[in-house]
Design an enzyme around this catalytic site. Structure first.
Site, mmCIF file in Angstrom:
data_model
loop_
_atom_site.group_PDB
_atom_site.id
_atom_site.type_symbol
_atom_site.label_atom_id
_atom_site.label_comp_id
_atom_site.label_asym_id
_atom_site.label_seq_id
_atom_site.Cartn_x
_atom_site.Cartn_y
_atom_site.Cartn_z
ATOM 1 N N LEU A 136 0.852 -1.182 0.000
ATOM 2 C CA LEU A 136 0.000 0.000 0.000
ATOM 3 C C LEU A 136 0.889 1.233 0.000
ATOM 4 O O LEU A 136 1.985 1.207 0.577
ATOM 5 C CB LEU A 136 -0.913 0.027 1.233
ATOM 6 N N ASP A 137 0.416 2.302 -0.618
ATOM 7 C CA ASP A 137 1.143 3.567 -0.557
ATOM 8 C C ASP A 137 1.282 4.015 0.894
ATOM 9 O O ASP A 137 0.477 3.636 1.757
ATOM 10 C CB ASP A 137 0.393 4.649 -1.340
ATOM 11 N N MET A 138 2.270 4.850 1.143
ATOM 12 C CA MET A 138 2.525 5.322 2.505
ATOM 13 C C MET A 138 1.268 5.898 3.152
ATOM 14 O O MET A 138 0.974 5.637 4.324
ATOM 15 C CB MET A 138 3.624 6.390 2.489
#
Length: 299
Positions: A136-138
């Site tokens: 997942l993106d940050m």
């Protein structure tokens, strides 16, 4: 005689038909050729409670298995709290909070989810590498799956590659989405010098299905299922149809009500790597998205 019991290092496969060999049983259980070669080289294939070096014939009632030795992971352990949804011999499923990177990078070598998992493994006496199944993106929150051994990771990666994992997200987007449900089937790609992904004719086919959960005065709360796994897929698709995700500073603009994109990986369904039953896990909506929704109701 050494007796093998199922653990994070041992997976056993009861033989259910005659006329097979050990290799046949492993192939029927989708053990990859690469993993099988490694196990054979290291003499880690089990047959009826002993290590076997031959591709012997088997019969109903026999048990074939694999033994995965302890590993050393070089990720620095850090005492970072983990919100663990589920854990067994094969899987560690975590509800990732926003603003945390999943895996160390040259620019971010500490404070990542992997650092926290490394510490958790050390405390639990788990001697395996950290293998993420999904990323997942940050600033995207929600479900992250970790395969706790090479077998689990290989099995989950196979499902991911064949789009057999059902992944659903919750998103709050700008504007009123008129249709109650819809499918966005538009290719996404990136030019060689581009930083961001975008819709492009020669991109990779990308499919997102959305369903309206709630409409507000100037925004919409959606459930979005991705049928493919292109990077930033939901963010690109929603922006393309004119309903960018609120707070998405990369593809849209910042919001005064939330300090990240309002995107949460909330539900995942797949076949368990060891037991083959269908399992489903959910992560509740995080507080910052609840706050955003309350603000949008008022405006």
């Amino acid at each position: 005689m050494k007796f093998f019991h199922e653990s994070d290092s041992v997976v056993l496969f009861p033989v259910e038909e005659n006329g097979l060999t050990i290799d046949d049983v492993l192939i029927k259980n989708q053990i990859s050729v690469r993993l099988m070669r490694k196990l054979k080289k290291e003499k880690r294939i089990i047959f009826n409670n002993k290590f076997s070096q031959k591709n012997e014939k088997v019969k109903i009632g026999d048990v074939v298995g694999i033994f995965m030795e302890d590993e050393i992971d070089n990720i620095e352990p850090e005492d970072i709290p983990l919100d663990i949804i589920y854990e067994d011999f094969d899987l560690l499923i975590i509800n990732k909070r926003p603003h945390i990177v999943v895996h160390p990078t040259p620019k971010c070598i500490s404070g990542t989810l992997a650092n926290g998992i490394s510490s958790y493994y050390m405390k639990k006496d788990i001697h395996k590498k950290i293998r993420f199944v999904n990323r997942l993106d940050m600033d995207t929150s929600g479900i992250i799956i970790v395969g706790k051994n090479p077998f689990a990771h290989q099995q989950m990666a196979l499902q991911l590659e064949n789009d057999m994992i059902e992944k659903k997200y919750l998103a709050v987007v700008e504007g009123i989405v008129k249709e109650d449900e819809g499918t966005i089937d538009i290719p996404i790609g990136k030019e060689e010098k581009d930083i961001l992904n975008k819709v492009m004719n020669n991109g990779k086919r990308s499919i997102s299905k959305y369903k309206v959960l709630k409409r507000y005065r100037e925004s919409t709360f959606l459930e979005v299922q991705i049928l493919t796994g292109k990077n930033h897929q939901i963010r690109v698709h929603m922006n393309y149809i004119g309903h960018p995700i609120i707070g998405d500073s990369l593809y849209y603009k910042r919001s005064s009500f939330i300090d990240r994109q309002a995107l949460h990986a909330w539900s995942i369904k797949f076949s368990h790597p060891r037991y083959k039953n269908i399992v489903e896990f959910k992560a509740p909506l995080p507080e910052d998205m609840k706050y955003l929704i309350e603000k949008l109701k008022m405006n």
